[in-house]
Design a protein around this motif. Structure first.
Motif, mmCIF file in Angstrom:
data_model
loop_
_atom_site.group_PDB
_atom_site.id
_atom_site.type_symbol
_atom_site.label_atom_id
_atom_site.label_comp_id
_atom_site.label_asym_id
_atom_site.label_seq_id
_atom_site.Cartn_x
_atom_site.Cartn_y
_atom_site.Cartn_z
ATOM 1 N N ILE A 93 0.839 -1.197 0.000
ATOM 2 C CA ILE A 93 0.000 0.000 0.000
ATOM 3 C C ILE A 93 0.874 1.247 0.000
ATOM 4 C CG2 ILE A 93 -1.766 1.290 1.254
ATOM 5 C CD1 ILE A 93 -2.614 -1.380 2.507
ATOM 6 N N GLY A 94 0.540 2.196 -0.861
ATOM 7 C CA GLY A 94 1.252 3.465 -0.898
ATOM 8 C C GLY A 94 0.384 4.588 -0.364
ATOM 9 N N GLY A 95 1.027 5.644 0.075
ATOM 10 C CA GLY A 95 0.286 6.811 0.550
ATOM 11 C C GLY A 95 1.079 8.075 0.315
ATOM 12 N N SER A 96 0.415 9.130 -0.148
ATOM 13 C CA SER A 96 1.094 10.422 -0.227
ATOM 14 C C SER A 96 1.342 10.904 1.201
ATOM 15 C CB SER A 96 0.250 11.428 -1.016
ATOM 16 O OG SER A 96 -1.030 11.577 -0.444
ATOM 17 N N ILE A 97 2.231 11.876 1.361
ATOM 18 C CA ILE A 97 2.728 12.211 2.695
ATOM 19 C C ILE A 97 1.628 12.699 3.626
ATOM 20 C CG2 ILE A 97 4.268 13.775 3.957
ATOM 21 C CD1 ILE A 97 6.224 13.495 1.607
ATOM 22 N N ASN A 98 0.779 13.621 3.164
ATOM 23 C CA ASN A 98 -0.286 14.109 4.041
ATOM 24 C C ASN A 98 -1.239 12.992 4.451
ATOM 25 O OD1 ASN A 98 0.677 16.690 4.097
ATOM 26 N ND2 ASN A 98 -0.926 17.593 2.829
ATOM 27 N N VAL A 99 -1.597 12.134 3.506
ATOM 28 C CA VAL A 99 -2.484 11.006 3.818
ATOM 29 C C VAL A 99 -1.788 10.051 4.772
ATOM 30 C CG1 VAL A 99 -3.765 9.054 2.869
ATOM 31 C CG2 VAL A 99 -3.662 11.205 1.606
ATOM 32 N N GLY A 100 -0.488 9.860 4.575
ATOM 33 C CA GLY A 100 0.270 8.973 5.449
ATOM 34 C C GLY A 100 0.342 9.463 6.874
ATOM 35 N N VAL A 101 0.222 10.773 7.060
ATOM 36 C CA VAL A 101 0.254 11.354 8.404
ATOM 37 C C VAL A 101 -1.129 11.352 9.044
ATOM 38 C CG1 VAL A 101 0.612 13.500 9.689
ATOM 39 C CG2 VAL A 101 2.284 12.775 7.984
ATOM 40 N N SER A 102 -2.139 11.707 8.265
ATOM 41 C CA SER A 102 -3.449 11.993 8.861
ATOM 42 C C SER A 102 -4.437 10.830 8.855
ATOM 43 C CB SER A 102 -4.087 13.187 8.142
ATOM 44 O OG SER A 102 -4.279 12.900 6.758
ATOM 45 N N LEU A 103 -4.406 9.977 7.838
ATOM 46 C CA LEU A 103 -5.471 8.978 7.689
ATOM 47 C C LEU A 103 -4.991 7.533 7.617
ATOM 48 C CD1 LEU A 103 -7.608 10.850 4.992
ATOM 49 C CD2 LEU A 103 -8.190 10.574 7.405
ATOM 50 N N LEU A 104 -3.931 7.303 6.864
ATOM 51 C CA LEU A 104 -3.535 5.935 6.546
ATOM 52 C C LEU A 104 -3.185 5.082 7.761
ATOM 53 C CD1 LEU A 104 -3.304 4.053 4.173
ATOM 54 C CD2 LEU A 104 -0.944 4.815 3.821
ATOM 55 N N PRO A 105 -2.472 5.590 8.782
ATOM 56 C CA PRO A 105 -2.156 4.729 9.928
ATOM 57 C C PRO A 105 -3.385 4.104 10.582
ATOM 58 C CG PRO A 105 -0.803 6.696 9.980
ATOM 59 C CD PRO A 105 -1.817 6.910 8.879
ATOM 60 N N ARG A 106 -4.446 4.888 10.727
ATOM 61 C CA ARG A 106 -5.666 4.346 11.351
ATOM 62 C C ARG A 106 -6.288 3.267 10.480
ATOM 63 N NH1 ARG A 106 -10.873 6.233 10.508
ATOM 64 N NH2 ARG A 106 -10.056 8.194 9.658
ATOM 65 N N TRP A 107 -6.319 3.489 9.174
ATOM 66 C CA TRP A 107 -6.908 2.499 8.273
ATOM 67 C C TRP A 107 -6.065 1.222 8.214
ATOM 68 C CZ3 TRP A 107 -8.112 6.735 4.113
ATOM 69 C CH2 TRP A 107 -9.336 7.332 4.428
ATOM 70 N N ILE A 108 -4.736 1.377 8.244
ATOM 71 C CA ILE A 108 -3.872 0.199 8.241
ATOM 72 C C ILE A 108 -4.081 -0.603 9.529
ATOM 73 C CG2 ILE A 108 -1.473 -0.595 8.310
ATOM 74 C CD1 ILE A 108 -2.281 0.330 5.561
ATOM 75 N N ARG A 109 -4.187 0.087 10.666
ATOM 76 C CA ARG A 109 -4.411 -0.620 11.939
ATOM 77 C C ARG A 109 -5.718 -1.402 11.899
ATOM 78 N NH1 ARG A 109 -7.585 0.502 15.843
ATOM 79 N NH2 ARG A 109 -7.903 2.654 15.164
ATOM 80 N N GLN A 110 -6.777 -0.802 11.384
ATOM 81 C CA GLN A 110 -8.064 -1.499 11.285
ATOM 82 C C GLN A 110 -7.941 -2.724 10.388
ATOM 83 O OE1 GLN A 110 -10.554 1.729 9.864
ATOM 84 N NE2 GLN A 110 -11.447 2.044 11.892
#
Length: 294
Positions: A93-110
């Motif tokens: 899974i890839g993420g742009s930097i802002n998404v990687g900071v604000s949203l992606l960690p929570r979605w990856i944990r779920q």
């Protein structure tokens, strides 16, 4: 055309040399040359041109390279899946930097809590870099906050993420309300060009007849945060990150009265990509989360 033709073509494209491709593949140079000629004759167009003793891929060659890499990757996945069915499944899974900071960690944990059997590999980088990784099949899918430009990629809008303008606590604009034009007259601390955040601001200012001249351009979000904390200018952050900085009294908000900054977050994958069960499960999780169902 056979898989062998495409494997040879990919190697020549990567090495820019018939000789090096032949050595790597342990075949003769004439074998490589014939395979490339057969590909070009079959499709009726040149895929390479010779420049300074190197083979440079043409625009048609780049288009074929994208298809060829996905074809070979899918073939390899089939082989691995049926020859070793117990092999641990993975999702890149890839993420742009802002998404990687604000949203992606929570979605990856779920996702990992629901699918512990799947190994998740994450790449956080600029939108431009993530696009390149998707085209080269280094990623299965990505979440990005900026526009991607390749016609080979499918975009599925997920949500609009609010962006907040912030500055240092003692900067002249701290806790002030200004127009977009007034904001543009102050030093701008910004992500590099072709990042999603930069393109949002650039589009807004262009529409207002203004020009973007960032005083800072950085690939590092932390560098921009620290510059803002030191009262060197204003920057724009995802709402969740801005709130954290404001509540911890590290930054102050700037209200822009005539414009609302939003970033469209999209799920992106190559249009030739085989959507594995692991990939489909992640897409479903994002769709539910964006609708408040997860």
């Amino acid at each position: 055309m056979t898989l062998r033709h495409f494997r040879i073509f990919i190697t020549v494209a990567e090495k820019e040399s018939i000789t090096q491709a032949a050595q790597l593949l342990s075949v003769s140079q004439p074998t490589v040359s014939v395979a490339i000629r057969e590909l070009e004759e079959h499709y009726g167009r040149p895929f390479f041109e010779r420049m300074n003793q190197r083979l440079k891929i043409t625009s048609d060659g780049l288009a074929l390279l994208s298809y060829a890499k996905h074809l070979i990757q899918l073939t390899d996945e089939i082989e691995q899946s049926f020859q070793d069915p117990d092999r641990r499944k993975s999702l890149r899974i890839g993420g742009s930097i802002n998404v990687g900071v604000s949203l992606l960690p929570r979605w990856i944990r779920q996702y990992q809590s629901q699918h512990p059997e799947i190994e998740v590999q994450v790449q956080i980088n600029t939108t431009d870099f993530i696009e390149k990784q998707l085209l080269e099949n280094e990623l299965d899918l990505a979440l990005v906050g900026g526009p991607l430009h390749s016609p080979f990629l499918i975009h599925q809008p997920v949500l609009k993420e609010k962006q907040t303008v912030v500055c240092g606590k003692t900067f002249p604009l701290a806790n002030q309300a200004v127009t977009l034009q007034e904001l543009a007259s102050y030093p701008l601390l910004f992500r590099q060009r072709r990042s999603g955040a930069f393109e949002v601001l650039e589009a807004a200012l262009t529409e207002a007849g203004l020009t973007v001249h960032p005083q800072w351009e950085s690939a590092s979000l932390e560098a921009l945060l620290e510059a803002a904390r030191q009262n060197l200018g204003v920057t724009i952050l995802p709402y969740a990150l801005a709130v954290r900085e404001i509540e911890n009294q590290r930054l102050a908000e700037v209200t822009v009265t005539d414009f609302r900054f939003e970033n469209l977050i999209s799920l992106v994958w190559h249009k030739q990509k085989y959507k594995s069960p692991a990939m489909l499960e992640f897409i479903r999780l994002i769709e539910k989360s964006s609708k408040g169902e997860a």
